[in-house]
Design an enzyme around this catalytic site. Structure first.
Site, PDB file in Angstrom:
ATOM      1  N   LYS A 151       6.752  10.668   9.120  1.00  0.00           N
ATOM      2  CA  LYS A 151       6.144  10.654  10.463  1.00  0.00           C
ATOM      3  C   LYS A 151       5.494   9.296  10.701  1.00  0.00           C
ATOM      4  CE  LYS A 151       1.648  10.601   9.084  1.00  0.00           C
ATOM      5  NZ  LYS A 151       0.810   9.467   9.164  1.00  0.00           N
TER       6      LYS A 151
ATOM      7  N   ASP B 190      -1.657  17.076   7.349  1.00  0.00           N
ATOM      8  CA  ASP B 190      -0.410  16.635   7.994  1.00  0.00           C
ATOM      9  C   ASP B 190       0.778  17.575   7.734  1.00  0.00           C
ATOM     10  OD1 ASP B 190      -1.298  14.412   9.299  1.00  0.00           O
ATOM     11  OD2 ASP B 190      -0.476  12.949   7.892  1.00  0.00           O
TER      12      ASP B 190
HETATM   13  C1  LIG Z   1      -4.352   9.594   8.100  1.00  0.00           C
HETATM   14  C2  LIG Z   1      -3.241  10.570   8.344  1.00  0.00           C
HETATM   15  C3  LIG Z   1      -2.827  10.513   9.826  1.00  0.00           C
HETATM   16  O1  LIG Z   1      -1.675  11.274  10.092  1.00  0.00           O
HETATM   17  O2  LIG Z   1      -2.031  10.353   7.626  1.00  0.00           O
HETATM   18  P1  LIG Z   1      -1.627   9.402   6.340  1.00  0.00           P
HETATM   19  O3  LIG Z   1      -2.048   8.018   6.589  1.00  0.00           O
HETATM   20  O4  LIG Z   1      -2.283   9.976   5.121  1.00  0.00           O
HETATM   21  O5  LIG Z   1      -0.125   9.532   6.263  1.00  0.00           O
HETATM   22  C4  LIG Z   1      -3.733  12.032   8.057  1.00  0.00           C
HETATM   23  O6  LIG Z   1      -4.909  12.332   8.791  1.00  0.00           O
HETATM   24  C5  LIG Z   1      -3.953  12.335   6.602  1.00  0.00           C
HETATM   25  O7  LIG Z   1      -3.604  13.660   6.398  1.00  0.00           O
HETATM   26  P2  LIG Z   1      -3.385  14.246   4.903  1.00  0.00           P
HETATM   27  O8  LIG Z   1      -2.810  13.178   4.037  1.00  0.00           O
HETATM   28  O9  LIG Z   1      -2.638  15.518   5.044  1.00  0.00           O
HETATM   29  O10 LIG Z   1      -4.882  14.466   4.486  1.00  0.00           O
HETATM   30  P3  LIG Z   1      -5.572  15.564   3.549  1.00  0.00           P
HETATM   31  O11 LIG Z   1      -4.776  15.688   2.291  1.00  0.00           O
HETATM   32  O12 LIG Z   1      -5.882  16.782   4.335  1.00  0.00           O
HETATM   33  O13 LIG Z   1      -6.936  14.787   3.208  1.00  0.00           O
HETATM   34  C6  LIG Z   1      -6.930  13.589   2.474  1.00  0.00           C
HETATM   35  C7  LIG Z   1      -8.264  12.909   2.645  1.00  0.00           C
HETATM   36  O14 LIG Z   1      -8.488  12.461   3.992  1.00  0.00           O
HETATM   37  C8  LIG Z   1      -9.692  13.004   4.531  1.00  0.00           C
HETATM   38  N1  LIG Z   1      -9.417  13.509   5.877  1.00  0.00           N
HETATM   39  C9  LIG Z   1      -8.170  13.975   6.189  1.00  0.00           C
HETATM   40  C10 LIG Z   1      -7.912  14.471   7.460  1.00  0.00           C
HETATM   41  C11 LIG Z   1      -8.966  14.480   8.410  1.00  0.00           C
HETATM   42  N2  LIG Z   1      -8.771  14.949   9.649  1.00  0.00           N
HETATM   43  N3  LIG Z   1     -10.192  14.013   8.084  1.00  0.00           N
HETATM   44  C12 LIG Z   1     -10.431  13.501   6.832  1.00  0.00           C
HETATM   45  O15 LIG Z   1     -11.555  13.061   6.554  1.00  0.00           O
HETATM   46  C13 LIG Z   1     -10.080  14.166   3.630  1.00  0.00           C
HETATM   47  O16 LIG Z   1     -11.454  14.251   3.515  1.00  0.00           O
HETATM   48  C14 LIG Z   1      -9.455  13.781   2.310  1.00  0.00           C
HETATM   49  O17 LIG Z   1     -10.315  12.977   1.566  1.00  0.00           O
END
Ligand SMILES: C[C@@](CO)(OP(=O)(O)O)[C@H](O)COP(=O)(O)OP(=O)(O)OC[C@H]1O[C@@H](n2ccc(N)nc2=O)[C@H](O)[C@@H]1O
Ligand SMILES: Nc1ncnc2c1ncn2[C@@H]1O[C@H](COP(=O)(O)OP(=O)(O)O)[C@@H](O)[C@H]1O
Length: 314
Positions: A11, A141
């Site tokens: 994504k 995600d």
């Molecule tokens: C930033 C994003 C944007 O799409 O993607 P990536 O860069 O990882 O792909 C997402 O929010 C990543 O989602 P995901 O990778 O599923 O996160 P999780 O496992 O739920 O959480 C990982 C970490 O990020 C923090 N976290 C996550 C989601 C959220 N809304 N708030 C947070 O503070 C959590 O506290 C945790 O420490």
């Protein structure tokens, strides 16, 4: 018993606004997520044993119980113990094509594929909503990776509202292999830098309503207005990640110089993408960046927007 092969799409985030704090320690978000057809291939087959086994062709991906695909299978085992006892363990093979720790949800897409694959293998007949509810237990995600296409994601990223498909757009994805941004680090750093602007009352939905600015992008997607979509690209994580990694700023400049419609970092990084309206234009921009930056650490891919997140291939 048969085996299944699933394609798990990466994504990108076309819009990522960090709105505030949540009582559960996560962040309240307004995101526009888009599946792209750069996919990992996940094979799931009965193992003839009572255990779950994960293998992966990428050295940075753990194959133990910290692998999100493994955790998805464990979750299915604990949710459906009788079915697991009937069918036995599984071997899960991950052919990794999505770059790792890249802001492209590679791990989440693998978990999504395992939930969908085990639903098929075990003939559970789960609805998409039930799969997404299980997915939310694994990561914010994962529900989007199951749903796929184009969607507005709120809450911590797990509340999804579908948006019209934008399947005619292409992306050039660029990632420096050595630049790995941890999602947890990105959220913590964002919190410590911008905490003062957070809404302190996460229960108060009107407060969020006043702050969220995704409306123009949602309307641009509905009317397929590509010019406005590119103007409205936003990722709040750029404010903390780009100053740490100036090569990503250079990458963005080079993409625009090459004629991209727009460019943005995806998620918590470190992938930077550029949007184009045709594959030939995306290929041309990819070649231009490869020649101009000519860095052995920099990898590029061309992908198309995908209307689905998981494809089951026979
Ligand atoms: C930033 C994003 C944007 O799409 O993607 P990536 O860069 O990882 O792909 C997402 O929010 C990543 O989602 P995901 O990778 O599923 O996160 P999780 O496992 O739920 O959480 C990982 C970490 O990020 C923090 N976290 C996550 C989601 C959220 N809304 N708030 C947070 O503070 C959590 O506290 C945790 O420490
Ligand atoms: N199936 C998986 N695929 C990729 N990474 C995984 C997987 N399972 C666990 N991980 C771990 O999750 C981390 C984040 O990887 P990934 O999901 O690719 O990135 P992002 O969260 O930036 O989208 C990796 O460093 C890796 O150690």
């Amino acid at each position: 018993m048969r085996s299944y092969t699933l394609l798990a799409c990466a994504k990108i985030n076309l819009y990522l606004e960090i709105v505030g704090d949540r009582a559960d320690g996560y962040h309240e978000l307004a995101m526009i997520m888009q599946s792209v057809d750069l996919c990992d291939r996940i094979q799931i087959e009965p193992s003839g044993t009572d255990s779950i086994r994960v293998t992966c062709n990428h050295p940075d991906v753990p194959c133990d119980s910290s692998n999100l695909a493994y955790r998805a299978a464990e979750l299915m085992r604990s949710e459906f113990p009788d079915t697991f006892a009937k069918y036995g363990g599984v071997n899960i093979r991950i052919d990794k094509r999505i770059p790792v720790a890249a802001g492209l949800a590679g791990g989440s897409s693998n978990a999504a594929a395992v939930l969908v694959g085990l639903d098929l293998l075990w003939k559970l007949g789960l609805t998409q909503g039930e799969c997404e509810r299980l997915g939310a237990l694994l990561g914010s995600d994962v529900p989007f990776c199951i749903r796929g296409g184009t969607a507005l994601a709120t809450g911590r990223g797990e509340k999804l509202s579908p948006l019209p498909d934008l399947d005619q757009l292409y992306v050039v994805l660029a990632k420096y292999e050595s630049v790995k941004v941890s999602t947890a680090w990105a959220y913590q750093t964002y919190r410590s830098t911008y905490e003062e602007s957070y809404i302190r009352d996460p229960e108060h939905i009107e407060a969020y309503g006043q702050k969220v600015h995704s409306g123009p992008m949602v309307r641009a997607i509905a009317s397929k207005n590509h010019a406005t979509i590119t103007e409205e690209l936003r990722n709040d994580f750029e404010k903390i990640v780009l100053p740490e990694y100036p090569q990503l700023v250079t990458l963005k400049h080079r993409f625009m110089e090459a004629g991209a419609m727009g460019t943005l970092m995806s998620g918590s990084g470190s992938t930077v993408f550029a949007l184009t309206e045709s594959k030939s234009e995306a290929d041309r921009i990819k070649n231009y960046i490869e020649q101009e930056l000519h860095h052995p650490d920099l990898k590029l891919w061309v992908a198309q927007f995908s209307p689905t997140g998981i494809k089951v291939s026979e």
